[in-house]
Design an enzyme around this catalytic site. Structure first.
Site, short mmCIF file in Angstrom:
data_model
loop_
_atom_site.label_atom_id
_atom_site.label_comp_id
_atom_site.label_asym_id
_atom_site.label_seq_id
_atom_site.Cartn_x
_atom_site.Cartn_y
_atom_site.Cartn_z
N HIS A 3 -18.18 -14.96 7.29
CA HIS A 3 -18.33 -16.50 7.44
C HIS A 3 -19.82 -16.66 7.91
O HIS A 3 -20.14 -17.71 8.40
CB HIS A 3 -17.60 -17.31 8.25
CG HIS A 3 -16.02 -17.17 7.67
ND1 HIS A 3 -14.83 -17.78 8.35
CD2 HIS A 3 -15.63 -17.08 6.35
CE1 HIS A 3 -13.94 -17.68 7.43
NE2 HIS A 3 -14.47 -17.09 6.19
N ASP B 77 -19.88 -15.78 15.79
CA ASP B 77 -20.75 -15.09 17.06
C ASP B 77 -20.91 -13.68 16.89
O ASP B 77 -20.60 -12.98 15.83
CB ASP B 77 -19.71 -15.34 18.16
CG ASP B 77 -18.35 -14.37 18.25
OD1 ASP B 77 -18.70 -13.29 17.92
OD2 ASP B 77 -17.20 -15.18 18.25
N ARG C 148 -23.09 -24.56 20.00
CA ARG C 148 -21.95 -23.38 20.04
C ARG C 148 -23.01 -22.03 20.07
O ARG C 148 -22.51 -21.08 20.65
CB ARG C 148 -21.40 -23.24 18.68
CG ARG C 148 -20.48 -24.50 18.28
CD ARG C 148 -19.55 -24.23 17.28
NE ARG C 148 -18.64 -22.92 17.06
CZ ARG C 148 -18.35 -22.80 16.08
NH1 ARG C 148 -18.45 -23.22 14.80
NH2 ARG C 148 -17.69 -21.23 15.95
N ASN D 100 -15.45 -14.47 12.49
CA ASN D 100 -16.22 -15.19 13.68
C ASN D 100 -17.73 -15.22 13.36
O ASN D 100 -18.33 -14.13 12.81
CB ASN D 100 -16.10 -14.40 14.78
CG ASN D 100 -14.29 -14.50 14.99
OD1 ASN D 100 -13.84 -15.46 14.66
ND2 ASN D 100 -14.09 -13.50 16.33
N1 APR Z 1 -5.78 -13.49 22.18
C1 APR Z 1 -5.02 -13.48 20.75
N2 APR Z 1 -4.80 -14.35 19.83
C2 APR Z 1 -5.11 -15.44 20.31
C3 APR Z 1 -5.98 -15.75 21.71
C4 APR Z 1 -6.04 -14.84 22.16
N3 APR Z 1 -6.48 -14.66 23.75
N4 APR Z 1 -6.25 -17.10 21.51
C5 APR Z 1 -5.85 -17.55 20.33
N5 APR Z 1 -5.42 -16.74 19.71
C6 APR Z 1 -4.84 -17.02 18.30
C7 APR Z 1 -4.18 -18.24 18.28
O1 APR Z 1 -2.93 -18.21 18.44
C8 APR Z 1 -4.44 -18.55 16.70
O2 APR Z 1 -3.54 -18.07 15.68
O3 APR Z 1 -6.07 -16.82 17.44
C9 APR Z 1 -5.91 -17.55 16.41
C10 APR Z 1 -7.11 -18.44 16.27
O4 APR Z 1 -6.98 -19.16 14.97
P1 APR Z 1 -8.03 -20.17 14.42
O5 APR Z 1 -8.56 -21.16 15.53
O6 APR Z 1 -7.41 -20.87 13.15
O7 APR Z 1 -9.47 -19.42 14.07
P2 APR Z 1 -9.59 -18.56 12.87
O8 APR Z 1 -8.26 -17.92 12.17
O9 APR Z 1 -10.55 -17.47 13.16
O10 APR Z 1 -9.95 -19.65 11.73
C11 APR Z 1 -10.42 -19.10 10.47
O11 APR Z 1 -11.43 -21.32 10.02
O12 APR Z 1 -12.54 -23.23 10.83
C12 APR Z 1 -12.46 -22.03 10.08
O13 APR Z 1 -14.75 -20.68 9.50
C13 APR Z 1 -13.71 -21.20 10.41
O14 APR Z 1 -13.77 -18.65 10.66
C14 APR Z 1 -12.97 -19.80 11.00
C15 APR Z 1 -11.61 -19.86 10.16
#
Ligand code: APR
Length: 237
Positions: free
Chosen positions: A110, A95, A60, A93
């Site tokens: 995080h 990153d 990653r 995030n």
């Molecule tokens: N534009 C806008 N939204 C998007 C896009 C995009 N191009 N691509 C994906 N998404 C949305 C998805 O529909 C989803 O609802 O972004 C969201 C990402 O959700 P997750 O993958 O669950 O990520 P996140 O909410 O940041 O996760 C929270 O979970 O695993 C842990 O520690 C990790 O910080 C992370 C936390």
């Protein structure tokens, strides 16, 4: 939306970085489809099999090194620079794309993939290389305890006091690119609502807590975030 907000809190998640080529966690192609959380993202996983955890984060980290901030990151940096309101960005995030895009008032709740933490002496340093079990800490010399400076499941997110302070006095809360499935971040909208803030969700699809927001905009972050920032800045013109 014509109010001139004075205190803005922005929460971001993996969806913001998706169009920079860094995968989200949940849904199609998500990291948690290919990897098991309990095997790579918990203190117990690191104790049991540190090499597997290092492999996961090394991959990653090298992908992050190739990624560039996208139009959504840049728009949020522009908002912070040009908006007369106080703007705090809280990201889930790990990153480094917000800071690469120019955001300064930023909390990595995080943790950060571009840092390594020594579990022995707790020193945290900038780190863009791979980490190995044999990697020695530059501060205390101990090997075996170097780990990515990220918050694993079961660990406490960072700077929660500062975040809740900001939420309790914000008048606009914006959640971007997060599925709303991981607490405490998923609960921030309720805190902001209790403080009387206007709440907006910007996401590809309705998140789990979508009903908690007063306003919702669906679409790709690189399109809807710059448009939202233009609209918001327009209210101060
Ligand atoms: N534009 C806008 N939204 C998007 C896009 C995009 N191009 N691509 C994906 N998404 C949305 C998805 O529909 C989803 O609802 O972004 C969201 C990402 O959700 P997750 O993958 O669950 O990520 P996140 O909410 O940041 O996760 C929270 O979970 O695993 C842990 O520690 C990790 O910080 C992370 C936390």
């Amino acid at each position: 939306m014509t109010r001139r907000f004075r205190n803005i809190v922005i929460l971001t998640g993996a969806g913001l970085s998706a169009e920079s080529g860094l995968g989200a966690f949940r849904g199609q192609g998500g990291l948690w489809v290919d990897f098991k959380i309990e095997e790579v993202a918990t203190p117990a996983a690191f104790a049991l099999n540190p090499s597997r955890v290092h492999d996961f984060y090394n991959l990653r980290r090298s992908r992050m090194a190739e990624a560039r901030p996208n139009a959504a990151h840049l728009a949020l940096a522009r908002l912070e620079a040009e908006c007369p309101a106080n703007v705090l960005t809280v990201t889930q995030n790990i990153d480094a794309l917000h800071e690469a895009g120019g955001t300064k008032n930023l909390i990595h709740m995080h943790g950060e993939l571009a840092k390594a933490l020594c579990a022995n002496c707790r020193t945290s340093v900038r780190w863009w290389e791979d980490l190995f079990v044999e990697t020695a800490c530059g501060a205390c010399g101990e090997a075996g305890g170097m780990r990515p400076d990220v918050v694993w499941f079961g660990e406490m997110p960072r700077e929660l006091e500062r975040i809740y302070d900001a939420l309790s006095s914000c008048d606009l809360f914006v959640s971007i690119g997060t599925s709303g499935s991981v607490y405490p971040a998923a609960g921030f909208v309720a805190e902001a609502s209790a403080a009387g803030a206007h709440t907006v969700e910007l996401n590809l699809e309705a998140s789990e807590g979508a009903d908690l927001f007063l306003e919702r905009i669906e679409g790709r972050a690189t399109e809807i975030v710059p448009a939202f920032v233009r609209r918001l800045l327009g209210t101060y013109a």
